[in-house]
Design an enzyme around this catalytic site. Structure first.
Site, PDB file in Angstrom:
ATOM      1  CB  ALA A 110      -3.044   5.725  -0.981  1.00  0.00           C
ATOM      2  CE  LYS A 111      -0.082  -1.333  -3.806  1.00  0.00           C
ATOM      3  NZ  LYS A 111       0.822  -0.898  -4.885  1.00  0.00           N
ATOM      4  N   GLY A 112      -4.499  -0.191  -1.658  1.00  0.00           N
ATOM      5  CA  GLY A 112      -5.756  -0.845  -1.326  1.00  0.00           C
ATOM      6  C   GLY A 112      -5.718  -2.312  -1.685  1.00  0.00           C
TER       7      GLY A 112
END
Length: 421
Positions: A110-112
């Site tokens: 995941a990444k944000g």
């Protein structure tokens, strides 16, 4: 790999896709699984207001992309930068899937990110923005769903605010919702240095493989943030000769080796590496093509492209940053027989120590730093051996081997779990 325009070459999602497609074709991956793994499972875009110090209301855009949670909760950093794009966050989320699979830890990718310029924001504005962003994505994160961590322009304090915001909503302290926290709030010993330490372990294994010694190895490091500075300090203390350090606004060079301890102290006092007396000023782009044995790009994406790859003189390239080498540059480096240790292995020390932090938070039992470092070394060395063996068996370069190994592991898990319908 297919030829690309320069715009495609430096688009991180296109670069990730090119490598994924090439590795998937080498694996003869099932077309259905190919479709599943070639796109993220969830993309969250939020637009939210923040009250600025002068009373203005500013609207910010934030992202959280979950690429795959087949092997466990999503895991990945949150970056604050003016040039954050959905494509970049997508690419980084998928890289996290492959990174966790390469080092065989039970997380997905995941990444944000939030589009902002943190340099122009006060501590109060950053806190209000972080808390509001956290509350906007709160139902999609959690110790068993998706566990954020620091990334570009975020740090332990950012994670403390995120953990507190999440905990306030849950009405209980939930330390395992993020990693990279301060020690007194459930952080792990050794976490801060872990990515840099992992880079050094991969350098050690690479020179061993190529029959070199630390003392005869000149190193250039691009980036003196968390990863670059810790790698530089650890490697300097271990006997490597660090001849060049590059930052976004210029670098330093000394053919006899830079005293990294003195540079570290100077930077702590002055807030910059410039003006340091123990080395001469140099352009960072020149340092990338300087004569050395190991080059460590440890800052941002796309610093080695088709424009400068042919001039790279390093024998070993160890990627401390995510996506520092474009797919087109890979082909050039392969022709030059540069021994490339790809980002999804070389900088996996950070996510591995994050995994240790998450485990410790969930156990409520914290390890000594020596235990963290010992476990980290064990995982990094075994993963290096897995990737190199895979490369030799399948007659591909180390990057494609790392992708093939990772894709194989994730696809195997999806096949075993089956498709829920």
């Amino acid at each position: 790999m297919a030829t690309m325009t320069l715009e495609q070459e430096i688009n991180p999602w296109e670069a990730q896709s090119a490598r994924f497609d090439y590795a998937a074709s080498k694996l003869n991956l099932d077309p259905g699984l190919w479709k599943v793994l070639s796109s993220p499972s969830r993309e969250i875009i939020v637009h939210f207001p923040v009250m600025m110090d002068d009373g203005r209301i500013e609207l910010f855009t934030g992202y959280r992309v979950q690429h795959s949670i087949a092997r466990g909760p999503g895991k990945g950093g949150i970056r604050y930068a003016p040039d954050v794009t959905l494509d970049e966050v997508r690419a980084l989320a998928s890289w996290m899937t492959w990174k966790c699979a390469v080092v065989n830890i039970p997380f997905g990718g995941a990444k944000g990110g939030v589009i902002c310029n943190p340099r122009n924001m006060s501590q109060g504005e950053l806190e209000r923005m972080t808390r509001r962003y956290t509350s906007e994505i709160i139902e999609f994160i959690g110790p068993e769903k998706d566990v954020p961590a620091p990334d570009v322009n975020t740090n332990e304090q950012t994670m403390a605010w995120m953990m507190d915001t999440y905990s306030m909503h849950m009405r209980q302290t939930v330390t395992a919702v993020v990693t990279g926290k301060p020690l007194n709030m459930g952080g792990s010993r050794g976490r801060r240095e872990a990515t840099g330490r992992g880079v050094m372990i991969i350098c050690d294994e690479s020179i061993k493989k190529l029959g070199r010694s630390r003392e005869s190895t000149r190193v250039v490091i691009q980036g003196f943030g968390n990863v670059g500075s810790n790698a530089a300090l650890l490697m300097h203390n271990a006997g490597y000769k660090i001849v060049g350090i590059g930052e976004w606004d210029g670098g330093l060079y000394n053919s006899q080796g830079i005293d990294i301890m003195a540079l570290w102290d100077y930077r702590q006092k002055e807030g910059t590496i410039h003006g340091f007396k123990g080395a001469e000023r140099s352009k960072t782009e020149d340092l990338l093509v300087t004569d050395c044995e190991i080059l460590i790009p440890a800052a941002t994406e796309n610093v080695i492209t088709s424009a400068n790859a042919a001039q790279v003189k390093a024998k070993i390239l160890v990627e401390g940053a995510n996506g520092p080498t474009t797919a087109a540059a890979d082909d050039i480096l392969a022709d030059k027989h540069v021994f490339v240790m790809p980002d999804i292995l070389a900088n996996a020390g950070g996510v591995t120590a994050s995994y240790f932090e998450w485990v410790q938070d969930r156990q409520g039992y914290f390890w000594k730093e020596s235990v963290v470092n010992e476990q980290l070394e064990h995982i990094m060395v075994s993963s290096f051996e897995d990737v190199v063996r895979y490369a030799e068996t399948h007659h591909v370069n180390n990057r494609i081997a790392a992708y093939m190994l990772a894709i194989d592991r994730v696809a195997y898990t999806i096949r075993q779990r089956g498709i829920y319908a």
